[in-house]
Every structure is written in structure tokens, then in C-alpha cells.
Design a protein around this motif. Structure first.
Motif, mmCIF file in Angstrom:
data_model
loop_
_atom_site.group_PDB
_atom_site.id
_atom_site.type_symbol
_atom_site.label_atom_id
_atom_site.label_comp_id
_atom_site.label_asym_id
_atom_site.label_seq_id
_atom_site.Cartn_x
_atom_site.Cartn_y
_atom_site.Cartn_z
ATOM 1 N N SER A 97 61.744 38.444 51.433
ATOM 2 C CA SER A 97 62.536 37.213 51.357
ATOM 3 C C SER A 97 61.847 36.072 50.620
ATOM 4 N N TYR A 98 60.612 36.259 50.169
ATOM 5 C CA TYR A 98 59.875 35.147 49.561
ATOM 6 C C TYR A 98 59.155 35.541 48.282
ATOM 7 N N ILE A 99 59.204 34.635 47.315
ATOM 8 C CA ILE A 99 58.406 34.688 46.099
ATOM 9 C C ILE A 99 57.701 33.344 46.029
ATOM 10 N N VAL A 100 56.391 33.362 45.764
ATOM 11 C CA VAL A 100 55.642 32.108 45.735
ATOM 12 C C VAL A 100 55.027 31.872 44.365
ATOM 13 N N SER A 101 54.778 30.603 44.077
ATOM 14 C CA SER A 101 54.025 30.235 42.885
ATOM 15 C C SER A 101 52.558 30.442 43.215
ATOM 16 N N ILE A 102 51.877 31.244 42.425
ATOM 17 C CA ILE A 102 50.457 31.507 42.683
ATOM 18 C C ILE A 102 49.670 30.204 42.621
ATOM 19 N N ASP A 103 50.020 29.314 41.700
ATOM 20 C CA ASP A 103 49.321 28.036 41.560
ATOM 21 C C ASP A 103 49.508 27.122 42.767
ATOM 22 N N ALA A 104 50.587 27.299 43.519
ATOM 23 C CA ALA A 104 50.873 26.410 44.650
ATOM 24 C C ALA A 104 50.194 26.853 45.941
ATOM 25 N N ILE A 105 49.639 28.066 45.991
ATOM 26 C CA ILE A 105 49.002 28.564 47.214
ATOM 27 C C ILE A 105 47.773 27.715 47.513
ATOM 28 N N THR A 106 47.722 27.165 48.748
ATOM 29 C CA THR A 106 46.570 26.365 49.153
ATOM 30 C C THR A 106 45.627 27.143 50.057
ATOM 31 N N ALA A 107 46.140 28.147 50.783
ATOM 32 C CA ALA A 107 45.277 28.961 51.653
ATOM 33 C C ALA A 107 46.007 30.232 52.056
ATOM 34 N N ILE A 108 45.225 31.235 52.438
ATOM 35 C CA ILE A 108 45.762 32.473 52.993
ATOM 36 C C ILE A 108 44.939 32.796 54.218
ATOM 37 N N PHE A 109 45.628 33.045 55.321
ATOM 38 C CA PHE A 109 44.924 33.468 56.530
ATOM 39 C C PHE A 109 45.774 34.494 57.252
ATOM 40 N N GLY A 110 45.143 35.634 57.551
ATOM 41 C CA GLY A 110 45.893 36.720 58.172
ATOM 42 C C GLY A 110 47.018 37.158 57.264
ATOM 43 N N ILE A 120 54.253 30.730 54.901
ATOM 44 C CA ILE A 120 55.132 31.801 54.438
ATOM 45 C C ILE A 120 54.507 33.132 54.819
ATOM 46 N N PRO A 121 55.281 34.021 55.452
ATOM 47 C CA PRO A 121 54.718 35.306 55.869
ATOM 48 C C PRO A 121 54.471 36.234 54.676
ATOM 49 N N ASN A 125 54.307 45.437 53.328
ATOM 50 C CA ASN A 125 54.352 46.192 52.072
ATOM 51 C C ASN A 125 53.787 45.421 50.885
ATOM 52 N N TYR A 126 53.560 44.121 51.037
ATOM 53 C CA TYR A 126 53.119 43.283 49.924
ATOM 54 C C TYR A 126 51.670 42.830 50.065
ATOM 55 N N LYS A 127 51.064 43.022 51.222
ATOM 56 C CA LYS A 127 49.713 42.520 51.520
ATOM 57 C C LYS A 127 48.684 42.977 50.486
ATOM 58 N N GLU A 128 48.673 44.264 50.164
ATOM 59 C CA GLU A 128 47.674 44.800 49.224
ATOM 60 C C GLU A 128 47.830 44.170 47.843
ATOM 61 N N THR A 129 49.053 44.023 47.364
ATOM 62 C CA THR A 129 49.309 43.432 46.056
ATOM 63 C C THR A 129 48.912 41.959 46.049
ATOM 64 N N VAL A 130 49.241 41.246 47.121
ATOM 65 C CA VAL A 130 48.877 39.827 47.221
ATOM 66 C C VAL A 130 47.369 39.674 47.130
ATOM 67 N N MET A 131 46.634 40.450 47.916
ATOM 68 C CA MET A 131 45.180 40.319 47.940
ATOM 69 C C MET A 131 44.564 40.714 46.589
ATOM 70 N N ALA A 132 45.108 41.754 45.951
ATOM 71 C CA ALA A 132 44.592 42.164 44.645
ATOM 72 C C ALA A 132 44.861 41.102 43.580
ATOM 73 N N THR A 133 45.982 40.410 43.683
ATOM 74 C CA THR A 133 46.355 39.401 42.687
ATOM 75 C C THR A 133 45.482 38.165 42.785
ATOM 76 N N ILE A 134 45.148 37.743 43.983
ATOM 77 C CA ILE A 134 44.389 36.491 44.122
ATOM 78 C C ILE A 134 42.889 36.664 43.961
ATOM 79 N N ARG A 135 42.414 37.882 43.957
ATOM 80 C CA ARG A 135 40.958 38.089 43.816
ATOM 81 C C ARG A 135 40.538 38.173 42.412
#
Length: 135
Positions: A97-110, A120-121, A125-135
Motif C-alpha cells: 500500500s505504500y511507495i516512499v521517496s528515498i530522499d524523504a526517509i529520515t529513519a528506519i527501525f524494525g 510507514i510499515p 515481502n519488501y524488507k530485503e529490497t528496502v534494506m538493499a536499496t538504502i545500503r
């Protein structure tokens, strides 16, 4: 626009492959087009909101949220309901249900992405891609 080819059931693989090759051969004859309600430019797009087209700069978008048949564009100033989909430019799907701007992310926890005061949750199914993208 006219039909390039057609398939009649039952479809054999050879006939399907022939149709695909025919389409690829004809593809160069047709200009690339966008949906009529989406006018994309270098750093913004116009979305149909209510009865008007509203200019939205990509840099202003914090996140998008799916709401039934609509997409809610959330910027720093407003929330717009529209039917358009956002082009894949520095945005990341983090949940079904969510798409985020990578530039707007201020923090990720859990399994939570923080954008300012919004949480935003991150879907399982998206956790691995999210973590790979921000690293």
C-alpha cells in the motif's frame, strides 16, 4: 491504433512466439506514448485531482498510499487523491500500500520507515529490497 496481430485459442507456443516477434518488428514504427492524464517532465508531473490537473514536483513527494482505486500523493504541503501511478524515479515500494521517496526517509527501525513524523510499515515481502536499496 490498429491491431498488429491476433491469437486464436488454443494458442500454440510457436504461434505466440511468432506474434511477439511480429510486435517487436512493428514497435519501432510507433512513437512511445504516455497515458493522456499523465504528463511527465524532467522533475515533475501533472496529476488529475478533482476536476483539474495539478503540478506535483517529484522532490515534494514524501510518500504514496494506495486507497482502493486511487493513489494518495502526500507532499509536505498537501494530500492529493489521483488515479495516476508514479514513474519509477527515486521512489521505492515498501509495502503493497505504500511507495516512499528515498530522499524523504529520515529513519528506519524494525519494520517501520519514518518520514518526518509519519511512520510507514515495511511489508515482509519488501524488507530485503528496502534494506538493499538504502545500503
Amino acid at each position: 491504433m490498429e491491431a498488429i496481430d491476433y491469437l486464436v485459442k488454443p494458442i500454440t507456443f510457436d504461434r505466440f512466439l511468432n506474434a511477439v516477434e511480429h510486435i517487436h518488428a512493428k514497435k519501432s514504427q510507433f512513437p512511445e506514448t504516455e497515458p493522456a492524464t499523465l504528463q511527465q517532465r524532467a522533475d515533475y508531473l501533472f496529476i488529475k485531482h478533482a476536476s483539474k490537473l495539478v503540478k506535483v514536483r517529484f522532490g515534494d513527494i514524501l510518500y504514496l498510499e494506495a486507497q482502493k482505486d486511487f493513489v494518495k500523493f502526500v507532499t509536505g504541503n498537501e494530500e492529493l487523491l489521483a488515479e495516476e501511478l508514479l514513474p519509477d524515479i527515486s521512489f521505492l515500494r515498501v509495502h503493497r500500500s505504500y511507495i516512499v521517496s528515498i530522499d524523504a526517509i529520515t529513519a528506519i527501525f524494525g519494520n517501520i520507515i519514518e518520514i518526518g513524523s509519519c511512520q510507514i510499515p515495511i511489508g515482509a515481502n519488501y524488507k530485503e529490497t528496502v534494506m538493499a536499496t538504502i545500503r
